[in-house]
Design a protein around this motif. Structure first.
Motif, PDB file in Angstrom:
ATOM      1  N   GLU A 165       0.828  -1.202   0.000  1.00 14.52           N
ATOM      2  CA  GLU A 165       0.000   0.000   0.000  1.00 14.52           C
ATOM      3  C   GLU A 165       0.870   1.263   0.000  1.00 14.52           C
ATOM      4  N   GLU A 166       0.442   2.237  -0.813  1.00 12.74           N
ATOM      5  CA  GLU A 166       1.162   3.512  -0.896  1.00 12.74           C
ATOM      6  C   GLU A 166       0.254   4.568  -1.504  1.00 12.74           C
ATOM      7  N   ASP A 167       0.253   5.772  -0.923  1.00 12.07           N
ATOM      8  CA  ASP A 167      -0.475   6.919  -1.476  1.00 12.07           C
ATOM      9  C   ASP A 167      -1.953   6.635  -1.738  1.00 12.07           C
ATOM     10  N   GLY A 168      -2.575   5.835  -0.873  1.00 13.99           N
ATOM     11  CA  GLY A 168      -4.003   5.570  -1.019  1.00 13.99           C
ATOM     12  C   GLY A 168      -4.349   4.460  -1.993  1.00 13.99           C
ATOM     13  N   PHE A 169      -3.336   3.724  -2.469  1.00 10.35           N
ATOM     14  CA  PHE A 169      -3.571   2.640  -3.415  1.00 10.35           C
ATOM     15  C   PHE A 169      -2.950   1.345  -2.916  1.00 10.35           C
ATOM     16  N   ARG A 170      -3.499   0.249  -3.403  1.00  8.65           N
ATOM     17  CA  ARG A 170      -2.994  -1.075  -3.033  1.00  8.65           C
ATOM     18  C   ARG A 170      -2.611  -1.842  -4.293  1.00  8.65           C
ATOM     19  N   VAL A 171      -1.417  -2.421  -4.272  1.00  9.26           N
ATOM     20  CA  VAL A 171      -0.960  -3.316  -5.325  1.00  9.26           C
ATOM     21  C   VAL A 171      -0.982  -4.716  -4.735  1.00  9.26           C
ATOM     22  N   VAL A 172      -1.701  -5.622  -5.380  1.00  5.18           N
ATOM     23  CA  VAL A 172      -1.908  -6.947  -4.794  1.00  5.18           C
ATOM     24  C   VAL A 172      -1.796  -8.017  -5.878  1.00  5.18           C
ATOM     25  N   THR A 173      -1.370  -9.206  -5.493  1.00  6.00           N
ATOM     26  CA  THR A 173      -1.346 -10.341  -6.403  1.00  6.00           C
ATOM     27  C   THR A 173      -2.027 -11.528  -5.735  1.00  6.00           C
ATOM     28  N   SER A 174      -2.829 -12.247  -6.501  1.00  7.96           N
ATOM     29  CA  SER A 174      -3.502 -13.434  -5.978  1.00  7.96           C
ATOM     30  C   SER A 174      -2.698 -14.691  -6.262  1.00  7.96           C
ATOM     31  N   PHE A 186      19.938  -4.499 -11.308  1.00  5.30           N
ATOM     32  CA  PHE A 186      19.071  -3.534 -10.620  1.00  5.30           C
ATOM     33  C   PHE A 186      18.725  -2.409 -11.592  1.00  5.30           C
ATOM     34  N   SER A 187      17.454  -2.033 -11.663  1.00  7.65           N
ATOM     35  CA  SER A 187      16.989  -1.094 -12.689  1.00  7.65           C
ATOM     36  C   SER A 187      17.286   0.364 -12.379  1.00  7.65           C
ATOM     37  N   GLY A 188      17.897   0.642 -11.240  1.00 11.53           N
ATOM     38  CA  GLY A 188      18.205   2.028 -10.879  1.00 11.53           C
ATOM     39  C   GLY A 188      17.213   2.613  -9.907  1.00 11.53           C
ATOM     40  N   SER A 189      16.089   1.965  -9.714  1.00  9.18           N
ATOM     41  CA  SER A 189      15.060   2.381  -8.771  1.00  9.18           C
ATOM     42  C   SER A 189      14.342   1.126  -8.298  1.00  9.18           C
ATOM     43  N   THR A 190      13.925   1.115  -7.045  1.00  8.94           N
ATOM     44  CA  THR A 190      13.263  -0.074  -6.508  1.00  8.94           C
ATOM     45  C   THR A 190      12.012  -0.397  -7.310  1.00  8.94           C
ATOM     46  N   ALA A 191      11.990  -1.575  -7.910  1.00  9.87           N
ATOM     47  CA  ALA A 191      10.864  -2.016  -8.732  1.00  9.87           C
ATOM     48  C   ALA A 191      10.382  -3.371  -8.220  1.00  9.87           C
ATOM     49  N   ILE A 192       9.185  -3.765  -8.637  1.00 10.86           N
ATOM     50  CA  ILE A 192       8.564  -4.995  -8.165  1.00 10.86           C
ATOM     51  C   ILE A 192       8.388  -5.972  -9.327  1.00 10.86           C
ATOM     52  N   PHE A 193       8.599  -7.251  -9.037  1.00 11.86           N
ATOM     53  CA  PHE A 193       8.237  -8.288  -9.994  1.00 11.86           C
ATOM     54  C   PHE A 193       7.535  -9.411  -9.242  1.00 11.86           C
ATOM     55  N   ASN A 194       6.847 -10.272  -9.997  1.00 14.03           N
ATOM     56  CA  ASN A 194       6.099 -11.367  -9.387  1.00 14.03           C
ATOM     57  C   ASN A 194       6.935 -12.628  -9.368  1.00 14.03           C
ATOM     58  N   LEU A 247       5.670 -16.945 -12.794  1.00 12.63           N
ATOM     59  CA  LEU A 247       5.679 -16.524 -14.185  1.00 12.63           C
ATOM     60  C   LEU A 247       4.296 -16.101 -14.662  1.00 12.63           C
ATOM     61  N   ASP A 248       3.257 -16.771 -14.168  1.00 11.22           N
ATOM     62  CA  ASP A 248       1.893 -16.446 -14.606  1.00 11.22           C
ATOM     63  C   ASP A 248       1.159 -15.585 -13.587  1.00 11.22           C
ATOM     64  N   GLY A 249       1.918 -14.894 -12.738  1.00 16.61           N
ATOM     65  CA  GLY A 249       1.307 -14.043 -11.724  1.00 16.61           C
ATOM     66  C   GLY A 249       0.570 -12.860 -12.331  1.00 16.61           C
ATOM     67  N   VAL A 250      -0.532 -12.494 -11.691  1.00 17.37           N
ATOM     68  CA  VAL A 250      -1.332 -11.344 -12.126  1.00 17.37           C
ATOM     69  C   VAL A 250      -1.350 -10.310 -11.009  1.00 17.37           C
ATOM     70  N   GLN A 251      -0.994  -9.073 -11.343  1.00 12.12           N
ATOM     71  CA  GLN A 251      -1.005  -7.982 -10.379  1.00 12.12           C
ATOM     72  C   GLN A 251      -2.265  -7.145 -10.544  1.00 12.12           C
ATOM     73  N   GLU A 252      -2.699  -6.506  -9.472  1.00 13.71           N
ATOM     74  CA  GLU A 252      -3.874  -5.646  -9.534  1.00 13.71           C
ATOM     75  C   GLU A 252      -3.624  -4.374  -8.736  1.00 13.71           C
ATOM     76  N   VAL A 253      -4.086  -3.244  -9.278  1.00  6.08           N
ATOM     77  CA  VAL A 253      -4.022  -1.960  -8.590  1.00  6.08           C
ATOM     78  C   VAL A 253      -5.443  -1.504  -8.283  1.00  6.08           C
ATOM     79  N   VAL A 254      -5.709  -1.163  -7.029  1.00  9.18           N
ATOM     80  CA  VAL A 254      -7.017  -0.648  -6.618  1.00  9.18           C
ATOM     81  C   VAL A 254      -6.797   0.505  -5.645  1.00  9.18           C
ATOM     82  N   SER A 255      -7.803   1.364  -5.506  1.00  7.67           N
ATOM     83  CA  SER A 255      -7.731   2.401  -4.488  1.00  7.67           C
ATOM     84  C   SER A 255      -8.203   1.811  -3.169  1.00  7.67           C
TER      85      SER A 255
END
Length: 222
Positions: A54-63, A77-85, A88-96
């Motif tokens: 959770e950050e800035d009023g939003f949630r990033v979640v994976t089932s 390293f991409s130069g900034s903190t980034a996220i991966f699943n 391989l077949d993971g699905v991410q979701e962004v919601v408020s």
């Protein structure tokens, strides 16, 4: 000398313009950027952060899978903190978090592993608050670990959720994501200023006890 009715009309117009300005300013206010910097770790390992963030009023979640980030000392390293699943077949979701609708402006994507180009294609599916879905996909250029910024089209508005995944869940199609940009209206300022202006309109339009006027309902078009 201005008559009383002229002064009242002037005040009404001023208040209406003020309300319009408030709403336009709110729609053009600063954007929230989900940058995952709170998850930064200075090492050369991959750290698992669970299934939601959770950050800035939003949630990033994976089932399916977990949200994972590479340490700043890792080779790719991409130069900034980034996220991966982690799957391989993971699905991410962004919601408020509060369930309100939102828009997506842009996102940074980068390859996780060095494979021959082109890089992975990431598919985004947005669920509209009015029902139905919108889709857009982005294909990375295959250059590791250089992030690319992708801009969403105008259909990614009034969303209740956005899912994204790789189009081909194989080892050479794993991607990282970062800097999810979402407009963030200042709801507190908007509500307070709008209510103040509405109070002004009510006060200036209150008829005197000696004369009542039925002027109907008026609306300002912003």
């Amino acid at each position: 000398m201005k008559t009383l009715s002229t002064r009242m009309l002037t005040l009404e117009i001023f208040a209406a313009v003020a309300i319009c300005s408030i709403f336009h300013a709110a729609s053009a206010s600063q954007a929230a950027v989900i940058d995952f910097e709170s998850l930064e770790h200075v090492d050369d390992v991959a750290v698992v952060h669970g299934t939601d963030y959770e950050e800035d009023g939003f949630r990033v979640v994976t089932s399916v899978g977990n949200l994972i980030s590479n340490g700043t000392l890792m080779t790719y390293f991409s130069g900034s903190t980034a996220i991966f699943n982690g799957f391989l077949d993971g699905v991410q979701e962004v919601v408020s978090i509060d369930g309100t609708s939102f828009s997506l402006v842009s996102i940074d994507l980068s390859e996780l592993n060095p494979f021959p180009p082109p890089g992975p294609t990431v598919i985004f599916t947005g669920q509209l608050s009015s029902g139905g879905t919108v889709m857009q996909s982005f294909t990375l250029d295959g250059v590791v670990p250089q992030p690319e910024t992708f801009v969403f089209n105008s259909s990614f508005r009034d969303l209740v959720a956005v899912e994204f995944r790789s189009s081909a869940p194989t080892t050479d199609q794993v991607f990282q994501y970062d800097n999810i940009t979402v407009p963030e209206p200042d709801r507190t300022l908007l509500s307070a200023a709008a209510l103040t202006s509405l109070f002004v309109i009510v006060r200036i339009r209150r008829p005197s006890s000696s004369r009542r006027t039925n002027r109907g309902t008026e609306a300002a078009v912003c």
